[in-house]
Design a protein around this motif. Structure first.
Motif, mmCIF file in Angstrom:
data_model
loop_
_atom_site.group_PDB
_atom_site.id
_atom_site.type_symbol
_atom_site.label_atom_id
_atom_site.label_comp_id
_atom_site.label_asym_id
_atom_site.label_seq_id
_atom_site.Cartn_x
_atom_site.Cartn_y
_atom_site.Cartn_z
ATOM 1 N N SER A 157 -45.559 69.576 -21.871
ATOM 2 C CA SER A 157 -46.528 70.615 -22.078
ATOM 3 C C SER A 157 -46.883 71.537 -20.513
ATOM 4 C CB SER A 157 -48.167 70.074 -23.006
ATOM 5 O OG SER A 157 -48.568 69.782 -21.505
ATOM 6 N N GLY A 158 -46.736 71.107 -19.654
ATOM 7 C CA GLY A 158 -46.543 71.266 -18.412
ATOM 8 C C GLY A 158 -47.848 71.365 -17.756
ATOM 9 N N LYS A 159 -48.708 70.044 -18.565
ATOM 10 C CA LYS A 159 -50.611 70.309 -17.945
ATOM 11 C C LYS A 159 -50.818 69.027 -18.151
ATOM 12 C CE LYS A 159 -52.251 73.626 -22.078
ATOM 13 N NZ LYS A 159 -50.562 74.085 -22.518
ATOM 14 N N ILE A 160 -50.072 68.172 -17.882
ATOM 15 C CA ILE A 160 -50.090 67.216 -17.019
ATOM 16 C C ILE A 160 -49.269 67.625 -15.692
ATOM 17 C CG2 ILE A 160 -50.888 65.002 -17.182
ATOM 18 C CD1 ILE A 160 -51.213 64.962 -19.642
ATOM 19 N N PRO A 161 -49.354 67.352 -14.487
ATOM 20 C CA PRO A 161 -48.115 67.583 -13.441
ATOM 21 C C PRO A 161 -47.858 66.398 -13.721
ATOM 22 C CG PRO A 161 -50.075 68.536 -12.851
ATOM 23 C CD PRO A 161 -50.488 67.448 -13.745
ATOM 24 N N GLY A 162 -48.278 65.167 -13.292
ATOM 25 C CA GLY A 162 -47.330 63.964 -13.048
ATOM 26 C C GLY A 162 -46.454 63.886 -14.070
ATOM 27 N N PHE A 163 -46.354 64.359 -15.048
ATOM 28 C CA PHE A 163 -45.012 64.023 -16.148
ATOM 29 C C PHE A 163 -43.592 64.959 -15.372
ATOM 30 C CE2 PHE A 163 -47.644 63.500 -19.978
ATOM 31 C CZ PHE A 163 -47.464 62.448 -20.221
ATOM 32 N N THR A 164 -42.401 64.384 -15.100
ATOM 33 C CA THR A 164 -41.162 65.525 -15.064
ATOM 34 C C THR A 164 -40.098 65.700 -16.123
ATOM 35 O OG1 THR A 164 -39.370 63.366 -14.784
ATOM 36 C CG2 THR A 164 -41.421 64.268 -12.103
ATOM 37 N N ALA A 165 -40.862 66.285 -17.185
ATOM 38 C CA ALA A 165 -39.950 66.173 -18.941
ATOM 39 C C ALA A 165 -38.550 67.646 -17.740
ATOM 40 C CB ALA A 165 -40.901 67.302 -19.897
ATOM 41 N N ALA A 166 -37.945 67.399 -18.106
ATOM 42 C CA ALA A 166 -36.859 68.285 -17.835
ATOM 43 C C ALA A 166 -37.266 69.980 -18.014
ATOM 44 C CB ALA A 166 -36.202 68.196 -18.625
ATOM 45 N N SER A 167 -38.146 70.024 -18.776
ATOM 46 C CA SER A 167 -38.525 71.746 -19.655
ATOM 47 C C SER A 167 -39.975 71.363 -20.329
ATOM 48 C CB SER A 167 -37.223 71.770 -20.595
ATOM 49 O OG SER A 167 -37.920 73.199 -21.312
ATOM 50 N N SER A 168 -40.895 72.378 -20.417
ATOM 51 C CA SER A 168 -42.047 72.972 -20.975
ATOM 52 C C SER A 168 -41.568 74.035 -22.151
ATOM 53 C CB SER A 168 -43.171 72.936 -19.553
ATOM 54 O OG SER A 168 -42.776 74.481 -19.078
ATOM 55 N N ASN A 169 -40.283 74.874 -21.728
ATOM 56 C CA ASN A 169 -40.247 75.591 -23.262
ATOM 57 C C ASN A 169 -41.053 75.217 -24.501
ATOM 58 O OD1 ASN A 169 -38.383 76.159 -21.047
ATOM 59 N ND2 ASN A 169 -36.605 76.286 -21.832
ATOM 60 N N GLY A 170 -41.436 75.709 -25.479
ATOM 61 C CA GLY A 170 -42.301 76.057 -26.443
ATOM 62 C C GLY A 170 -43.960 74.696 -25.995
ATOM 63 N N TYR A 171 -43.990 74.075 -25.589
ATOM 64 C CA TYR A 171 -44.921 72.777 -25.788
ATOM 65 C C TYR A 171 -45.363 73.847 -25.337
ATOM 66 C CZ TYR A 171 -41.664 69.631 -27.791
ATOM 67 O OH TYR A 171 -40.673 68.847 -28.706
ATOM 68 N N GLY A 172 -45.376 73.973 -23.399
ATOM 69 C CA GLY A 172 -46.321 75.043 -22.794
ATOM 70 C C GLY A 172 -47.034 76.002 -23.496
ATOM 71 N N ASN A 173 -46.120 76.396 -24.468
ATOM 72 C CA ASN A 173 -47.666 77.926 -25.200
ATOM 73 C C ASN A 173 -47.980 77.414 -25.847
ATOM 74 O OD1 ASN A 173 -44.583 78.816 -24.322
ATOM 75 N ND2 ASN A 173 -44.670 80.558 -25.493
ATOM 76 N N ILE A 174 -48.648 75.928 -25.806
ATOM 77 C CA ILE A 174 -49.286 75.303 -27.118
ATOM 78 C C ILE A 174 -50.584 75.557 -26.692
ATOM 79 C CG2 ILE A 174 -50.205 72.973 -28.798
ATOM 80 C CD1 ILE A 174 -47.191 72.793 -29.066
ATOM 81 N N GLY A 175 -51.563 75.830 -27.107
ATOM 82 C CA GLY A 175 -52.426 75.624 -27.290
ATOM 83 C C GLY A 175 -53.405 74.968 -27.056
ATOM 84 N N GLN A 176 -53.655 74.227 -27.940
ATOM 85 C CA GLN A 176 -54.449 73.071 -28.504
ATOM 86 C C GLN A 176 -53.263 72.168 -29.670
ATOM 87 O OE1 GLN A 176 -57.182 73.661 -31.882
ATOM 88 N NE2 GLN A 176 -58.862 72.465 -31.257
ATOM 89 N N ALA A 177 -53.356 71.496 -29.291
ATOM 90 C CA ALA A 177 -52.715 70.637 -29.998
ATOM 91 C C ALA A 177 -53.563 68.935 -30.708
ATOM 92 C CB ALA A 177 -51.994 69.317 -29.252
ATOM 93 N N GLN A 178 -53.459 68.820 -32.107
ATOM 94 C CA GLN A 178 -54.213 67.918 -32.363
ATOM 95 C C GLN A 178 -53.650 66.709 -33.825
ATOM 96 O OE1 GLN A 178 -56.343 71.193 -33.936
ATOM 97 N NE2 GLN A 178 -57.791 69.224 -34.521
ATOM 98 N N CYS A 179 -53.943 65.266 -33.754
ATOM 99 C CA CYS A 179 -53.038 64.640 -35.167
ATOM 100 C C CYS A 179 -54.561 65.350 -35.672
ATOM 101 C CB CYS A 179 -53.523 63.572 -34.483
ATOM 102 S SG CYS A 179 -52.159 62.965 -33.467
ATOM 103 N N LEU A 180 -53.947 66.008 -37.517
ATOM 104 C CA LEU A 180 -55.088 66.084 -37.903
ATOM 105 C C LEU A 180 -55.767 65.171 -38.757
ATOM 106 C CD1 LEU A 180 -54.658 69.755 -39.531
ATOM 107 C CD2 LEU A 180 -55.939 68.642 -37.384
#
Length: 593
Positions: A157-180
């Motif tokens: 998501s890019g919202k937690i700086p410590g992760f060194t993910a190769a890309s935030s494409n798409g995940y960074g567009n998510i405003g709210q994520a939840q397990c229903l």
């Protein structure tokens, strides 16, 4: 080595059909066939395809298969910027399940073995649900469910700086994520994302075992973690995610797909055996070994000697000719247009490349036609220089953005550009300005074709008055590319079916923007394009972005690498899928003794 940026980590649905996520991992163009033993150019449909769904098919149980390519497996988590290569993906495809499975022609299919469905339940706001089947598990018996999706979202998501993910494409567009509930992950997008079908896909390889991370970090429930969680907790999570799945350790690397990791010889091979907890139809080969053979001709010879059964090395004329000659011995060979594009990236940390005239002159002297003719056409006769960075010739949207700007190699034009910018050629034939010679390195891995590419550039640009130093480093992609330790980088991105995956490469501060390129106008345009849910508008904006890149010249497109694969006729069918390679549907291989 080809770096597959998942930028997809790869790419291919017609733009706007589904629109999808990922990073480029660091095409159905005709390539010949028939009597010349050039190889099939029509992708066979996966045996497990059922409409828009993939279900593992029943295939006969067969003996072990060894597959060779030119670079070794190094990590179970291919989703970090440091590990993101197609070679790690080769090993993870049979081991890690995903929400979607690519067909051989690039069509994304819902994984019917693992998923109950993927549903866009609303478009305003855009809300998408991924629902897993109840009862599907990891090889250690733990559930494969919403926790694993939530962890992938956190990391990407890019919202937690410590992760060194190769890309935030798409995940960074998510405003709210939840397990229903345990089986349903819901994403509400703050900004629409056309390519949502590419999230949690094989291109990303990002559905990792959340329960293992919980055990190793002391986190009771990953679903309760968010950017506001205690810093020490986030530090433990990100550190394990970044490094805890490097190398090989079966105790923390369970399987969720047809095969499980079994053994590893560092820098040489990794072996997979059937996953006993897999609930679908088992894979055909009893064991699959992925082996590193750096030299394509040596790999072809290993196939000739039956030391391996499949070779999927980078294209090489000598190896291709050898494989073609082995048809009487039961060796099959294919060479088709691929999805990896060879290119040169100029590093903006080097003051030379802040000068547009230098970038232009270099691009003008690079003998793109000569490189293609001498190093690619012997494998794929209809190969031509690539004229785009956002699209492949096989894609809807491809336009020629470069031939009128830089041509395909002209030393005289290059020298004229430098002279007009105030550069002066010295007695040694090298241009200089303010006492500094026009000299820089081209860095690359030790692949014979790349060595030859640099030699051709040295000769051509030397005539223009530019001195090129060959920086051949076998570990360049693993240790230096991501750190920006180069002047010019020669390598390939593995395109994916989703054009939006280019954001992480070319956007200011993008996780795969190793060259430090920045253009605010391009940033805004790519953001608009990735959220454009109108297929025609989506395509037009990405074409506009491609033209803007060409005007800036941070990179020089060279050619699309052919996909080459040789295999024994004791395997019923092997196909090199342009985005994900020859091992994409290895579970479907029927192997005879």
């Amino acid at each position: 080595m080809t770096r597959f940026t998942r930028r997809g980590r790869s790419r291919w649905i017609a733009a706007g059909a589904f629109v999808a996520a990922g990073a480029l991992v660091l095409s159905a163009c005709g390539g010949g066939g028939g009597d010349n033993n050039f190889g099939s150019t029509t992708a066979p449909q996966a045996k497990g395809r059922q409409g828009n769904t993939y279900v593992s098919p029943q295939v006969p149980s067969g003996p072990a298969v060894t597959v060779a390519a030119d670079t070794a497996y190094t990590a179970y988590n291919n989703d970090t910027a440091a590990n993101n290569t197609v070679y790690n993906l080769y090993a993870s495809l049979p081991v890690l399940a995903s929400a979607t499975v690519l067909d051989n022609d690039g069509t994304p299919l819902v994984n019917g073995d693992m998923m109950a469905g993927i549903t866009e339940v609303s478009t305003n706001p855009q809300v998408v649900q991924w629902k897993t089947k109840p009862g599907v598990t990891w090889s250690d018996g733990q559930p494969w469910n919403c926790k694993d999706f939530y962890l992938a979202y956190l990391a990407g998501s890019g919202k937690i700086p410590g992760f060194t993910a190769a890309s935030s494409n798409g995940y960074g567009n998510i405003g709210q994520a939840q397990c229903l509930d345990d089986t349903t992950f819901q994403a509400t997008f703050a900004q629409p994302f056309a390519d949502y079908i590419g999230l949690f896909s094989q291109n990303n390889g990002d559905l990792l075992p959340a329960h293992v991370l919980e055990q190793k970090t002391g986190v009771a429930d990953i679903r309760q973690i968010n950017p506001q969680s205690p810093p020490d907790v986030l530090a433990r999570i990100t550190q394990f995610w970044n490094t805890g799945w490097n190398g090989f350790d079966k105790s923390v690397m369970p399987a969720s797909a047809q095969y499980q990791l079994d053994s590893w010889v560092q820098d040489q091979s990794v072996t997979m055996t059937r996953n006993p907890a897999w609930k679908g139809n088992p894979g055909g080969p009893e064991r699959i070994t992925y082996r590193n053979i750096a030299d394509a001709t040596a790999a072809a010879q290993a196939l000739q000697n039956n030391e391996i059964q499949v070779t999927a090395n980078q294209p090489d004329v000598n190896a291709a000719n050898l494989l073609r000659s082995l048809s009487a011995q039961g060796v099959k060979f294919q060479a088709t247009s691929g999805a990896s594009y060879e290119h040169l990236d100029m590093n903006f940390k080097n003051p030379l490349f802040a000068d547009k005239a230098v970038r232009t002159a270099f691009a003008q002297c690079v003998p793109r036609q000569d490189i293609t003719d001498k190093l690619v056409k012997g494998v794929q006769p209809d190969a031509a220089p690539l004229q785009s960075l956002m699209f492949l010739p096989s894609q809807k949207g491809y336009q020629d953005s470069y031939s009128q700007l830089i041509g395909t190699g002209n030393a005289q034009q290059s020298a004229q550009t430098l002279t007009q910018d105030g550069w002066v050629k010295g007695p040694d034939g090298v241009f200089a300005k303010a006492g500094k010679p026009l000299q820089f390195r081209i860095s690359h891995t030790n692949v014979p074709r790349r060595v030859q590419t640099v030699q051709l550039i040295q000769a051509a640009c030397g005539q223009a008055g530019i001195k090129i130093v060959d920086d051949n480093d076998p570990n360049f992609l693993d240790t230096r590319l991501g750190a920006g330790d180069y002047d010019v980088a020669l390598y390939a991105w593995q395109n994916d079916p989703f054009t939006s995956s280019h954001e992480s490469i070319y956007k200011t501060g993008g996780s795969q923007n190793y060259q430090g390129y920045s253009n605010p106008q391009l940033d805004a345009l790519m953001t608009q394009a990735s959220g454009n849910l109108d297929p025609n508008g989506y395509l037009a904006q990405w074409q506009q972005a491609d033209k803007l890149m060409a005007q800036d010249l941070p990179s020089i497109p060279l050619y699309v690498q052919p996909n080459t694969v040789g295999y024994t006729d004791k395997i019923d069918n092997v196909w090199y899928q342009p985005n994900l390679g020859a091992m994409l549907h290895a579970n479907e291989w029927a192997v005879s003794q």
